[in-house]
Design a protein around this motif. Sequence first.
Motif, PDB file in Angstrom:
ATOM      1  N   ILE A  35     -21.903  12.144   5.546  1.00 33.12           N
ATOM      2  CA  ILE A  35     -22.331  12.096   4.150  1.00 33.12           C
ATOM      3  C   ILE A  35     -21.853  13.328   3.394  1.00 33.12           C
ATOM      4  N   SER A  36     -22.035  14.504   3.973  1.00 31.34           N
ATOM      5  CA  SER A  36     -21.658  15.749   3.301  1.00 31.34           C
ATOM      6  C   SER A  36     -20.153  15.814   3.060  1.00 31.34           C
ATOM      7  N   ASN A  37     -19.363  15.478   4.069  1.00 33.06           N
ATOM      8  CA  ASN A  37     -17.906  15.536   3.927  1.00 33.06           C
ATOM      9  C   ASN A  37     -17.402  14.617   2.828  1.00 33.06           C
ATOM     10  N   ALA A  38     -17.861  13.370   2.838  1.00 34.01           N
ATOM     11  CA  ALA A  38     -17.371  12.390   1.872  1.00 34.01           C
ATOM     12  C   ALA A  38     -17.898  12.660   0.465  1.00 34.01           C
ATOM     13  N   SER A  39     -19.169  13.052   0.359  1.00 34.63           N
ATOM     14  CA  SER A  39     -19.747  13.280  -0.972  1.00 34.63           C
ATOM     15  C   SER A  39     -19.095  14.469  -1.663  1.00 34.63           C
ATOM     16  N   PHE A  40     -18.873  15.554  -0.937  1.00 30.53           N
ATOM     17  CA  PHE A  40     -18.241  16.723  -1.542  1.00 30.53           C
ATOM     18  C   PHE A  40     -16.783  16.424  -1.892  1.00 30.53           C
ATOM     19  N   ALA A  41     -16.110  15.648  -1.038  1.00 29.89           N
ATOM     20  CA  ALA A  41     -14.691  15.358  -1.248  1.00 29.89           C
ATOM     21  C   ALA A  41     -14.449  14.656  -2.582  1.00 29.89           C
ATOM     22  N   ILE A  42     -15.319  13.721  -2.966  1.00 30.40           N
ATOM     23  CA  ILE A  42     -15.116  13.008  -4.226  1.00 30.40           C
ATOM     24  C   ILE A  42     -15.838  13.687  -5.382  1.00 30.40           C
ATOM     25  N   TYR A  43     -16.901  14.451  -5.093  1.00 31.03           N
ATOM     26  CA  TYR A  43     -17.624  15.109  -6.179  1.00 31.03           C
ATOM     27  C   TYR A  43     -16.805  16.274  -6.756  1.00 31.03           C
ATOM     28  N   PHE A  44     -16.127  17.027  -5.904  1.00 31.69           N
ATOM     29  CA  PHE A  44     -15.403  18.204  -6.396  1.00 31.69           C
ATOM     30  C   PHE A  44     -14.333  17.835  -7.428  1.00 31.69           C
ATOM     31  N   PRO A  45     -13.511  16.775  -7.218  1.00 33.78           N
ATOM     32  CA  PRO A  45     -12.589  16.380  -8.288  1.00 33.78           C
ATOM     33  C   PRO A  45     -13.302  16.023  -9.586  1.00 33.78           C
ATOM     34  N   MET A 103       0.842  -1.200   0.000  1.00 31.90           N
ATOM     35  CA  MET A 103       0.000   0.000   0.000  1.00 31.90           C
ATOM     36  C   MET A 103       0.874   1.246   0.000  1.00 31.90           C
ATOM     37  N   ASN A 104       0.504   2.204  -0.842  1.00 36.03           N
ATOM     38  CA  ASN A 104       1.242   3.462  -0.940  1.00 36.03           C
ATOM     39  C   ASN A 104       0.774   4.407   0.172  1.00 36.03           C
ATOM     40  N   LEU A 105       1.415   4.308   1.336  1.00 34.70           N
ATOM     41  CA  LEU A 105       0.981   5.090   2.485  1.00 34.70           C
ATOM     42  C   LEU A 105       1.194   6.583   2.273  1.00 34.70           C
ATOM     43  N   ARG A 106       2.194   6.949   1.492  1.00 28.56           N
ATOM     44  CA  ARG A 106       2.442   8.367   1.231  1.00 28.56           C
ATOM     45  C   ARG A 106       1.276   8.987   0.466  1.00 28.56           C
ATOM     46  N   ALA A 107       0.770   8.251  -0.516  1.00 26.08           N
ATOM     47  CA  ALA A 107      -0.362   8.751  -1.299  1.00 26.08           C
ATOM     48  C   ALA A 107      -1.604   8.870  -0.430  1.00 26.08           C
ATOM     49  N   VAL A 108      -1.841   7.848   0.396  1.00 19.61           N
ATOM     50  CA  VAL A 108      -2.996   7.883   1.299  1.00 19.61           C
ATOM     51  C   VAL A 108      -2.889   9.074   2.244  1.00 19.61           C
ATOM     52  N   TRP A 109      -1.696   9.268   2.814  1.00 22.57           N
ATOM     53  CA  TRP A 109      -1.492  10.363   3.754  1.00 22.57           C
ATOM     54  C   TRP A 109      -1.660  11.717   3.069  1.00 22.57           C
ATOM     55  N   ALA A 110      -1.196  11.842   1.828  1.00 19.63           N
ATOM     56  CA  ALA A 110      -1.296  13.112   1.096  1.00 19.63           C
ATOM     57  C   ALA A 110      -2.757  13.497   0.879  1.00 19.63           C
ATOM     58  N   ILE A 111      -3.578  12.534   0.429  1.00 16.61           N
ATOM     59  CA  ILE A 111      -4.998  12.821   0.211  1.00 16.61           C
ATOM     60  C   ILE A 111      -5.696  13.092   1.533  1.00 16.61           C
ATOM     61  N   TYR A 112      -5.382  12.281   2.531  1.00 18.20           N
ATOM     62  CA  TYR A 112      -5.994  12.439   3.853  1.00 18.20           C
ATOM     63  C   TYR A 112      -5.660  13.813   4.441  1.00 18.20           C
ATOM     64  N   LYS A 113      -4.403  14.210   4.348  1.00 12.29           N
ATOM     65  CA  LYS A 113      -3.976  15.498   4.889  1.00 12.29           C
ATOM     66  C   LYS A 113      -4.652  16.651   4.154  1.00 12.29           C
ATOM     67  N   MET A 114      -4.827  16.501   2.844  1.00 10.92           N
ATOM     68  CA  MET A 114      -5.500  17.531   2.056  1.00 10.92           C
ATOM     69  C   MET A 114      -6.950  17.699   2.510  1.00 10.92           C
ATOM     70  N   GLU A 115      -7.630  16.570   2.770  1.00 14.89           N
ATOM     71  CA  GLU A 115      -9.025  16.638   3.213  1.00 14.89           C
ATOM     72  C   GLU A 115      -9.145  17.247   4.607  1.00 14.89           C
ATOM     73  N   MET A 116      -8.222  16.910   5.492  1.00 12.46           N
ATOM     74  CA  MET A 116      -8.256  17.480   6.831  1.00 12.46           C
ATOM     75  C   MET A 116      -7.950  18.979   6.797  1.00 12.46           C
ATOM     76  N   ALA A 117      -7.034  19.372   5.923  1.00 10.54           N
ATOM     77  CA  ALA A 117      -6.695  20.800   5.806  1.00 10.54           C
ATOM     78  C   ALA A 117      -7.889  21.594   5.298  1.00 10.54           C
ATOM     79  N   ARG A 118      -8.681  20.996   4.399  1.00 12.70           N
ATOM     80  CA  ARG A 118      -9.868  21.688   3.881  1.00 12.70           C
ATOM     81  C   ARG A 118     -10.879  21.945   4.994  1.00 12.70           C
ATOM     82  N   ALA A 119     -10.965  21.026   5.949  1.00 11.77           N
ATOM     83  CA  ALA A 119     -11.896  21.206   7.066  1.00 11.77           C
ATOM     84  C   ALA A 119     -11.464  22.376   7.939  1.00 11.77           C
ATOM     85  N   PHE A 120     -10.157  22.500   8.160  1.00 10.70           N
ATOM     86  CA  PHE A 120      -9.674  23.584   9.021  1.00 10.70           C
ATOM     87  C   PHE A 120      -9.743  24.939   8.315  1.00 10.70           C
TER      88      PHE A 120
END
Length: 253
Positions: free
Chosen positions: A73-83, A1-18
């Motif tokens: 639902i809102s967090n996950a749906s917007f996260a994948i819909y925007f791309p 598993m590419n943990l760097r890629a997972v962490w990069a996307i995860y960090k981007m989503e958390m940063a959007r919340a803040f």
Amino acid sequence: MNLRAVWAIYKMEMARAFRTVLQSIVSPVISTSLYFVVFGSAIGSRITEIDGISYGAFIVPGLIMLSLLTQSISNASFAIYFPKFVGSIYELLSAPVSYLEIIIAYVGGAATKSIILGLIILATAALFVPLTIEHPFWMLAFLVLTAVTFSLFGFIIGIWAKSFEQLQLVPLLIITPLTFLGGSFYSIDMLPGIWRTVTLFNPVLYLVSGFRWSFYGKSDVSIGISLGMTVVFLLICIAVVAWIFRTGYRLRN
């Protein structure tokens, strides 16, 4: 598993919340406070206790679950819909990242934000009413399991939706009414026989009931059934997401 890629996307989503603290955290907390003012004061003055629990404390699990479901639902749906909306989804699909890694990153980010929000609302509720948590492990288990399950559900909605209006369709017209009618603010034992039977077909009832049991040791339905229903819905969501990535449904066009 590419943990760097997972962490990069995860960090981007958390940063959007803040970056959107007012919308992501402050707004739900204010809404929860208003629920306590309206339901706790107005209705609580007429219904002092339910099953030996003060009305203000009784509605806390339902309020947390309401916010948890809608925000997951809102967090996950917007996260994948925007791309999809801006066209960057094709870069993501062509990158050396597996479908499993994409799901873990997006769903993990959405679930983490919802869990944090749920804990903040729990702390906010403690300012209004005295709370007891008889089964803290199961409280956290239900919190995490529900957040992950409905983040997956939101991920599915984000892929299915063709517009921002459709993103809001399911949370506003289906999830919120089901939560209100699922025993969030009352016990189903207070309902007439036929309506109590109808309510048993509401899947949200089992989430709210199980979560309330973790607080007070009392529930409208068996804790085993509540947990089982949650796990079944989680497995259904996993199966649907697997089918979406296997077929490319609304991802490649």
